[in-house]
Write an enzyme that holds these catalytic residues in place. Structure first.
Site, mmCIF file in Angstrom:
data_model
loop_
_atom_site.group_PDB
_atom_site.id
_atom_site.type_symbol
_atom_site.label_atom_id
_atom_site.label_comp_id
_atom_site.label_asym_id
_atom_site.label_seq_id
_atom_site.Cartn_x
_atom_site.Cartn_y
_atom_site.Cartn_z
ATOM 1 N N THR A 14 8.274 44.585 33.543
ATOM 2 C CA THR A 14 8.352 45.982 33.120
ATOM 3 C C THR A 14 9.715 46.603 33.404
ATOM 4 O O THR A 14 10.494 46.109 34.220
ATOM 5 C CB THR A 14 7.253 46.810 33.807
ATOM 6 O OG1 THR A 14 7.459 46.803 35.214
ATOM 7 C CG2 THR A 14 5.874 46.282 33.479
ATOM 8 N N ASP A 15 9.950 47.724 32.730
ATOM 9 C CA ASP A 15 11.168 48.496 32.965
ATOM 10 C C ASP A 15 10.855 49.660 33.909
ATOM 11 O O ASP A 15 9.763 49.734 34.484
ATOM 12 C CB ASP A 15 11.766 48.975 31.639
ATOM 13 C CG ASP A 15 10.844 49.895 30.850
ATOM 14 O OD1 ASP A 15 9.861 50.419 31.424
ATOM 15 O OD2 ASP A 15 11.127 50.092 29.656
ATOM 16 N N MET A 16 11.791 50.587 34.048
ATOM 17 C CA MET A 16 11.608 51.699 34.985
ATOM 18 C C MET A 16 10.445 52.604 34.605
ATOM 19 O O MET A 16 9.885 53.286 35.454
ATOM 20 C CB MET A 16 12.896 52.509 35.097
ATOM 21 C CG MET A 16 13.986 51.752 35.823
ATOM 22 S SD MET A 16 15.498 52.705 36.021
ATOM 23 C CE MET A 16 14.931 54.029 37.071
ATOM 24 N N ILE A 19 6.628 50.024 31.486
ATOM 25 C CA ILE A 19 6.169 49.355 30.268
ATOM 26 C C ILE A 19 6.930 48.039 30.108
ATOM 27 O O ILE A 19 8.000 47.857 30.681
ATOM 28 C CB ILE A 19 6.319 50.250 29.022
ATOM 29 C CG1 ILE A 19 7.770 50.623 28.765
ATOM 30 C CG2 ILE A 19 5.458 51.501 29.151
ATOM 31 C CD1 ILE A 19 7.991 51.395 27.465
#
Length: 129
Positions: A14-16, A19
């Site tokens: 995931t990203d920040m 997601i």
């Protein structure tokens, strides 16, 4: 035949925002194709060692349609769409339940170990028809 591979979304995927980072969908569909190869009985190590050929992705057409999230249980579906003498086009989806999050058309070709294109072996063309 559609081959299905379950994939769990981990924190590292995931990203920040929590997601799935966009490039990781390409990793998921690569796993789907790799497992599909095993499922149909192809051994890529034998292809490389005996025949001196390997699969290579030539083209990817991708559509991002939704967002996977941390801990989601996703499914990668893989299906052969078309086979010619020199390429195989595979359609792949990443789904969460019935929702399609990612869709791709992937063109796969064979190459010699020195990087030259070559025809798909007849046994592979027959196997996937």
């Amino acid at each position: 035949m559609i081959y299905s591979l379950p994939v769990r979304v981990y924190y590292e995927d995931t990203d920040m925002a929590g997601i799935v980072y966009y490039a990781n969908y390409l990793r998921y569909i690569e796993r789907g194709r790799s497992e599909w190869v095993r499922e149909v009985g192809l051994d890529q190590n034998v292809m490389k060692e005996r025949d001196g050929i390997v699969f290579a992705v030539r083209r990817v057409e991708a559509d991002y349609l939704g967002s996977g999230r941390l801990d989601d249980q996703l499914v990668v579906e893989t299906q052969v769409k078309a086979v010619t003498g020199v390429r195989m086009v595979m359609e792949q989806w990443v789904k969460r339940g019935e929702d399609i999050l990612f869709h791709a058309l992937v063109t796969v070709v064979c190459m010699t170990l020195d990087g030259h294109p070559t025809r798909l072996p007849a046994n592979i063309r027959q196997m996937v028809h």
